[in-house]
Design an enzyme around this catalytic site. Structure first.
Site, PDB file in Angstrom:
ATOM      1  N   ASP A   8       0.844  -1.209   0.000  1.00  0.00           N
ATOM      2  CA  ASP A   8       0.000   0.000   0.000  1.00  0.00           C
ATOM      3  C   ASP A   8       0.875   1.254   0.000  1.00  0.00           C
ATOM      4  O   ASP A   8       0.567   2.243  -0.670  1.00  0.00           O
ATOM      5  CB  ASP A   8      -0.919  -0.003   1.228  1.00  0.00           C
ATOM      6  CG  ASP A   8      -1.804  -1.239   1.256  1.00  0.00           C
ATOM      7  OD1 ASP A   8      -2.323  -1.620   0.195  1.00  0.00           O
ATOM      8  OD2 ASP A   8      -1.959  -1.838   2.340  1.00  0.00           O
ATOM      9  N   HIS A  64      -5.607  -3.494   5.512  1.00  0.00           N
ATOM     10  CA  HIS A  64      -5.220  -3.823   4.133  1.00  0.00           C
ATOM     11  C   HIS A  64      -6.406  -4.404   3.358  1.00  0.00           C
ATOM     12  O   HIS A  64      -6.412  -5.577   2.986  1.00  0.00           O
ATOM     13  CB  HIS A  64      -4.027  -4.793   4.120  1.00  0.00           C
ATOM     14  CG  HIS A  64      -3.630  -5.176   2.730  1.00  0.00           C
ATOM     15  ND1 HIS A  64      -3.061  -4.280   1.839  1.00  0.00           N
ATOM     16  CD2 HIS A  64      -3.759  -6.329   2.045  1.00  0.00           C
ATOM     17  CE1 HIS A  64      -2.860  -4.877   0.681  1.00  0.00           C
ATOM     18  NE2 HIS A  64      -3.277  -6.129   0.767  1.00  0.00           N
TER      19      HIS A  64
HETATM   20  N1  LIG Z   1      -0.468  -8.394   1.917  1.00  0.00           N
HETATM   21  C1  LIG Z   1      -0.499  -8.018   0.661  1.00  0.00           C
HETATM   22  O1  LIG Z   1      -0.293  -6.838   0.351  1.00  0.00           O
HETATM   23  C2  LIG Z   1      -0.740  -9.020  -0.433  1.00  0.00           C
HETATM   24  C3  LIG Z   1      -0.424  -8.696  -1.767  1.00  0.00           C
HETATM   25  C4  LIG Z   1      -0.630  -9.639  -2.752  1.00  0.00           C
HETATM   26  C5  LIG Z   1      -1.148 -10.892  -2.429  1.00  0.00           C
HETATM   27  N2  LIG Z   1      -1.448 -11.185  -1.138  1.00  0.00           N
HETATM   28  C6  LIG Z   1      -1.968 -12.503  -0.745  1.00  0.00           C
HETATM   29  O2  LIG Z   1      -0.905 -13.446  -0.745  1.00  0.00           O
HETATM   30  C7  LIG Z   1      -1.428 -14.765  -0.906  1.00  0.00           C
HETATM   31  C8  LIG Z   1      -0.632 -15.535  -1.954  1.00  0.00           C
HETATM   32  O3  LIG Z   1      -0.776 -14.959  -3.212  1.00  0.00           O
HETATM   33  P1  LIG Z   1      -0.057 -15.616  -4.509  1.00  0.00           P
HETATM   34  O4  LIG Z   1      -0.387 -14.753  -5.663  1.00  0.00           O
HETATM   35  O5  LIG Z   1       1.366 -15.919  -4.206  1.00  0.00           O
HETATM   36  O6  LIG Z   1      -0.867 -16.998  -4.623  1.00  0.00           O
HETATM   37  P2  LIG Z   1      -0.404 -18.340  -5.334  1.00  0.00           P
HETATM   38  O7  LIG Z   1      -1.606 -19.220  -5.435  1.00  0.00           O
HETATM   39  O8  LIG Z   1       0.347 -18.040  -6.580  1.00  0.00           O
HETATM   40  O9  LIG Z   1       0.639 -18.969  -4.302  1.00  0.00           O
HETATM   41  C9  LIG Z   1       0.241 -19.391  -3.036  1.00  0.00           C
HETATM   42  C10 LIG Z   1       1.137 -20.530  -2.619  1.00  0.00           C
HETATM   43  O10 LIG Z   1       0.717 -20.958  -1.334  1.00  0.00           O
HETATM   44  C11 LIG Z   1       0.888 -22.348  -1.296  1.00  0.00           C
HETATM   45  N3  LIG Z   1       0.152 -22.946  -0.188  1.00  0.00           N
HETATM   46  C12 LIG Z   1      -1.171 -23.243  -0.092  1.00  0.00           C
HETATM   47  N4  LIG Z   1      -1.433 -23.842   1.083  1.00  0.00           N
HETATM   48  C13 LIG Z   1      -0.253 -23.909   1.741  1.00  0.00           C
HETATM   49  C14 LIG Z   1       0.141 -24.422   2.998  1.00  0.00           C
HETATM   50  N5  LIG Z   1      -0.740 -24.996   3.833  1.00  0.00           N
HETATM   51  N6  LIG Z   1       1.439 -24.333   3.348  1.00  0.00           N
HETATM   52  C15 LIG Z   1       2.343 -23.758   2.524  1.00  0.00           C
HETATM   53  N7  LIG Z   1       2.025 -23.252   1.307  1.00  0.00           N
HETATM   54  C16 LIG Z   1       0.748 -23.349   0.939  1.00  0.00           C
HETATM   55  C17 LIG Z   1       0.417 -22.831  -2.653  1.00  0.00           C
HETATM   56  O11 LIG Z   1       0.882 -24.146  -2.932  1.00  0.00           O
HETATM   57  C18 LIG Z   1       1.019 -21.767  -3.557  1.00  0.00           C
HETATM   58  O12 LIG Z   1       2.305 -22.134  -4.018  1.00  0.00           O
HETATM   59  C19 LIG Z   1      -2.909 -14.565  -1.270  1.00  0.00           C
HETATM   60  O13 LIG Z   1      -3.696 -14.770  -0.121  1.00  0.00           O
HETATM   61  C20 LIG Z   1      -2.980 -13.100  -1.690  1.00  0.00           C
HETATM   62  O14 LIG Z   1      -4.252 -12.547  -1.525  1.00  0.00           O
HETATM   63  C21 LIG Z   1      -1.257 -10.264  -0.146  1.00  0.00           C
HETATM   64  O1  LIG Z   2      -5.654  -7.324  -4.006  1.00  0.00           O
HETATM   65  C1  LIG Z   2      -5.363  -8.442  -3.621  1.00  0.00           C
HETATM   66  O2  LIG Z   2      -6.195  -9.346  -3.518  1.00  0.00           O
HETATM   67  C2  LIG Z   2      -3.921  -8.773  -3.313  1.00  0.00           C
HETATM   68  C3  LIG Z   2      -3.270  -7.784  -2.414  1.00  0.00           C
HETATM   69  O3  LIG Z   2      -3.938  -7.627  -1.209  1.00  0.00           O
HETATM   70  C4  LIG Z   2      -3.004  -6.455  -3.062  1.00  0.00           C
HETATM   71  O4  LIG Z   2      -3.218  -5.422  -2.437  1.00  0.00           O
HETATM   72  O5  LIG Z   2      -2.528  -6.444  -4.215  1.00  0.00           O
END
Ligand SMILES: NC(=O)c1ccc[n+]([C@@H]2O[C@H](COP(=O)([O-])OP(=O)(O)OC[C@H]3O[C@@H](n4cnc5c(N)ncnc54)[C@H](O)[C@@H]3O)[C@@H](O)[C@H]2O)c1
Ligand SMILES: O=C(O)C[C@H](O)C(=O)O
Length: 340
Positions: free
Chosen positions: A175, A202
């Site tokens: 953010d 967030h």
């Molecule tokens: N905080 C933020 O600003 C922010 C930003 C972007 C994404 N996210 C969040 O991050 C998370 C991951 O996003 P992504 O794009 O990498 O998803 P993705 O699906 O590409 O990757 C997620 C990974 O988690 C793994 N996984 C699932 N269950 C698991 C477990 N029990 N133990 C270990 N690994 C496990 C999966 O196998 C996969 O490799 C999502 O929840 C997304 O919303 C948060």
């Molecule tokens: O928007 C989402 O779902 C992923 C993450 O929280 C973001 O801000 O990009």
């Protein structure tokens, strides 16, 4: 920001120097969800970080390949890959910092809260493993909905009797990264020289950028421009989700933001002075038990949760509006962890 860019540019040279340094603490960083969209680039960025001596990559599958790949980069960190629940303990043992990007991402039309049903269980079980295998580690929670997953982890840690509010962080750095980028574009200033605190939580309106406190103003933006920048920052995640059209959410910018925040945590652990980043932490800044604001990082994690500073009338209004939604998301997480 510029520190990270220079870290990337000078990584191999810095790493060679680090080999001969006996004064630098050995730091183990573990990434849970390391084979995912965020996990893979984040693994690479942490391999480039000269403060990391051991990089442990865990996922339910696919991590041996990611670990083998990243391990060929000629920097200090020794890389190990762990796949499947039976290897989770080994992955976590001895960690100084655990970063959690495990869980499902959004598709167009979904809110972050729509991820709760799947991700709450994943975060709960990973937090229980952290409590068991590395109770002293700092935890950087990336998995959404952050407004609920951080309270879930806190509750699991409390049940395990090892909760330390100084060590649990919701990662809201993306953010801040967005607010800086969008402001710089509008005000026509260098993005690397802009800093903007982003407070609250967030998700949607709980993301509250404080543009009145921006560090570099070339001109005063109109109220309407500030409102548009605020909305764009709040909707930044959705902008990416829609552009990816079903193929997930922000991964590359998130890996960048996650690497900045992890680097700040490691610098704090190593005793660097004046390390300040925004993060969603246990807080008494408002009436809510968790809140994102500027946090000073130190040898034990959170050294000081900083206040909000002076707010514009528009920001005061935003703060009032976000409280009910953020409260409900926090309570949902606590209830889930208590009852499941
Ligand atoms: N905080 C933020 O600003 C922010 C930003 C972007 C994404 N996210 C969040 O991050 C998370 C991951 O996003 P992504 O794009 O990498 O998803 P993705 O699906 O590409 O990757 C997620 C990974 O988690 C793994 N996984 C699932 N269950 C698991 C477990 N029990 N133990 C270990 N690994 C496990 C999966 O196998 C996969 O490799 C999502 O929840 C997304 O919303 C948060
Ligand atoms: O928007 C989402 O779902 C992923 C993450 O929280 C973001 O801000 O990009």
């Amino acid at each position: 920001m510029s520190a990270t860019v220079s870290m990337l540019r000078s990584a191999p040279r810095t790493a060679v120097r680090s080999y001969s340094s006996s004064s630098q603490p050995q730091r183990k960083v573990t990434i849970l969800g390391a084979a995912g969209g965020i996990g893979q680039p984040l693994s690479l960025l942490m391999k480039l970080n000269p403060l990391v001596s051991s990089l442990s990559l865990y996922d339910i599958a696919g991590t041996p390949g990611v670990a083998a790949d990243v391990s060929h980069v000629n920097t200090l960190a020794q890389v190990s890959g762990f796949a499947g629940e039976e290897q989770l303990g080994k992955a976590l043992e001895g960690s100084d910092l655990v970063i959690i990007p495990a869980g499902v991402p959004r598709k167009p039309g979904m809110t972050r809260d729509d991820l709760f049903n799947i991700n709450a269980g994943i975060v709960k079980s990973l937090s229980a493993a952290i409590a068991k295998f590395c109770p002293n580690a700092l935890v950087n929670m990336i998995s959404n909905p952050v407004n609920s997953t951080v309270p879930i982890a806190a509750e699991v840690f409390k049940k395990a009797g090892m909760f330390d509010e100084k060590k649990l962080f919701g990662v809201t750095t993306l953010d801040v990264v967005r607010a800086k980028t969008f402001y710089a574009g509008k005000a026509n200033v260098e993005a690397s020289e802009v800093d903007v605190p982003v407070v609250g939580g967030h998700a949607g309106i709980t993301i509250l950028p404080l543009f009145s406190q921006v560090t570099l103003k070339s001109k005063t933006l109109l109220d309407e421009e500030i409102k548009a920048l605020t909305k764009r920052t709040q909707d930044g995640g959705t902008e990416v989700v829609e552009a990816k059209a079903g193929k997930g959410s922000a991964t590359l910018s998130m890996a960048y933001a996650g690497a900045i925040f992890a680097d700040a945590c490691l610098k704090g652990l190593n005793g660097a002075p004046d390390v300040v980043e925004c993060s969603f932490v246990q807080s008494s800044v408002t009436e809510l038990p968790f809140f994102a604001s500027k946090v000073r990082l130190g040898k034990n994690g959170v050294e000081e949760v900083l206040g909000l500073g002076p707010l514009s009338d528009y920001e005061k209004q935003g703060l009032q509006s976000l409280i009910p939604e953020l409260k409900a998301s926090i309570e949902k997480g606590i209830k889930f962890a208590k009852e499941s």
